[in-house]
Design a protein around this motif. Structure first.
Motif, short mmCIF file in Angstrom:
data_model
loop_
_atom_site.label_atom_id
_atom_site.label_comp_id
_atom_site.label_asym_id
_atom_site.label_seq_id
_atom_site.Cartn_x
_atom_site.Cartn_y
_atom_site.Cartn_z
N MET A 223 0.83 -1.21 0.00
CA MET A 223 0.00 0.00 0.00
C MET A 223 0.86 1.26 0.00
SD MET A 223 -3.23 -0.67 2.53
CE MET A 223 -2.23 -1.13 3.94
N VAL A 224 1.87 1.28 0.85
CA VAL A 224 2.73 2.45 0.98
C VAL A 224 3.50 2.70 -0.32
CG1 VAL A 224 4.80 3.31 2.16
CG2 VAL A 224 2.92 2.31 3.48
N ARG A 225 4.05 1.64 -0.90
CA ARG A 225 4.84 1.81 -2.13
C ARG A 225 3.98 2.10 -3.34
NH1 ARG A 225 9.45 -2.55 -0.52
NH2 ARG A 225 10.38 -1.22 1.08
N ALA A 226 2.79 1.51 -3.39
CA ALA A 226 1.88 1.81 -4.50
C ALA A 226 1.42 3.26 -4.42
CB ALA A 226 0.69 0.86 -4.50
N MET A 227 1.16 3.73 -3.21
CA MET A 227 0.74 5.13 -3.05
C MET A 227 1.89 6.06 -3.41
SD MET A 227 -1.96 6.84 -2.62
CE MET A 227 -3.22 5.91 -1.78
N ALA A 228 3.11 5.68 -3.08
CA ALA A 228 4.26 6.49 -3.48
C ALA A 228 4.38 6.52 -5.00
CB ALA A 228 5.54 5.93 -2.84
N ALA A 229 4.15 5.38 -5.64
CA ALA A 229 4.20 5.33 -7.11
C ALA A 229 3.08 6.16 -7.72
CB ALA A 229 4.09 3.87 -7.58
N ALA A 230 1.97 6.30 -7.00
CA ALA A 230 0.85 7.11 -7.47
C ALA A 230 1.11 8.60 -7.26
CB ALA A 230 -0.44 6.68 -6.76
N GLY A 231 2.19 8.92 -6.54
CA GLY A 231 2.56 10.33 -6.38
C GLY A 231 2.45 10.87 -4.97
N ASP B 206 5.32 8.81 1.58
CA ASP B 206 5.26 9.08 3.02
C ASP B 206 3.87 8.94 3.65
OD1 ASP B 206 8.02 9.61 2.98
OD2 ASP B 206 7.65 11.69 2.43
N MET B 207 2.97 8.24 2.99
CA MET B 207 1.69 7.94 3.62
C MET B 207 1.85 6.65 4.42
SD MET B 207 -1.29 8.90 0.86
CE MET B 207 -2.63 8.42 1.93
N SER B 208 1.21 6.58 5.56
CA SER B 208 1.23 5.36 6.36
C SER B 208 0.19 4.39 5.80
CB SER B 208 0.90 5.68 7.83
OG SER B 208 -0.47 5.99 7.97
N PRO B 209 0.33 3.11 6.13
CA PRO B 209 -0.70 2.14 5.69
C PRO B 209 -2.10 2.54 6.16
CG PRO B 209 1.21 0.97 6.51
CD PRO B 209 1.43 2.43 6.82
N LEU B 210 -2.21 3.04 7.39
CA LEU B 210 -3.52 3.44 7.90
C LEU B 210 -4.09 4.60 7.09
CD1 LEU B 210 -5.81 3.11 9.93
CD2 LEU B 210 -4.54 4.63 11.48
#
Length: 171
Positions: A41-49, A52-56
């Motif tokens: 989740m964290v790495r996919a969100m980073a790839a989405a732009g 530094d978002m937490s899983p929660l």
């Protein structure tokens, strides 16, 4: 038929020394899946732009974007099976500060929903998920019916863990 404990893949053999050793094997799989899922989740969100978002925070964003309707904090906590509402509240505040969410009201209840930027981020995450995760899972040939049964079983087992947790508080 009894399982030979040496055939089990567990993280803690002493926990498999009981009446249902296969549960220890399930729990080890659950540990690996949960950490892998959080990392994903964290790495996919980073790839989405959005690094530094937490899983929660990722889970909360997707939850209040679900069906594009404003959600109450209590509903988000219930859906995600989270007792500590302050952790979800903190995640919501961070998402609002990041411009991904906006708060509102339904009657006296506070609500939260995705902004256009938050919705666009969820869509980009969905596209990355489709391309990187779902395509790979499809190549494995996993039967969708089996996946549904596994999902239902996991939800049932989560209820047993919740009930046992309640019992443990009075033990």
């Amino acid at each position: 038929m009894s399982t030979d404990q040496n055939d089990l893949v567990v993280s803690s053999a002493h926990l498999a020394d009981g009446s249902f050793p296969e549960v220890s094997e399930f729990e080890f799989g659950l540990i690996l899946v949960s950490h892998g899922f959080e990392r994903w989740m964290v790495r996919a969100m980073a790839a989405a732009g959005m690094p530094d978002m937490s899983p929660l925070e990722v889970l909360v964003l997707h939850t209040f974007h679900h069906r594009e309707r404003a959600k109450k904090l209590a509903d988000i906590c219930m859906v995600l099976n989270i007792e500590d509402t302050h952790t979800v509240n903190y995640a919501v505040k961070k998402l609002i500060r990041a411009g991904l969410a906006k708060d509102g009201r339904i009657g006296k209840e506070k609500t939260v929903e995705a902004t256009e930027e938050g919705a666009a981020l969820c869509e980009k995450y969905r596209q990355i998920r489709e391309r990187l995760l779902l395509d790979a899972l499809n190549e494995l040939g996993i039967d969708p019916g089996q996946m549904r049964k596994l999902s239902a079983l996991m939800r049932l087992i989560s209820g047993q863990y919740d009930q046992s947790a309640r019992a443990a508080t009075t033990y």
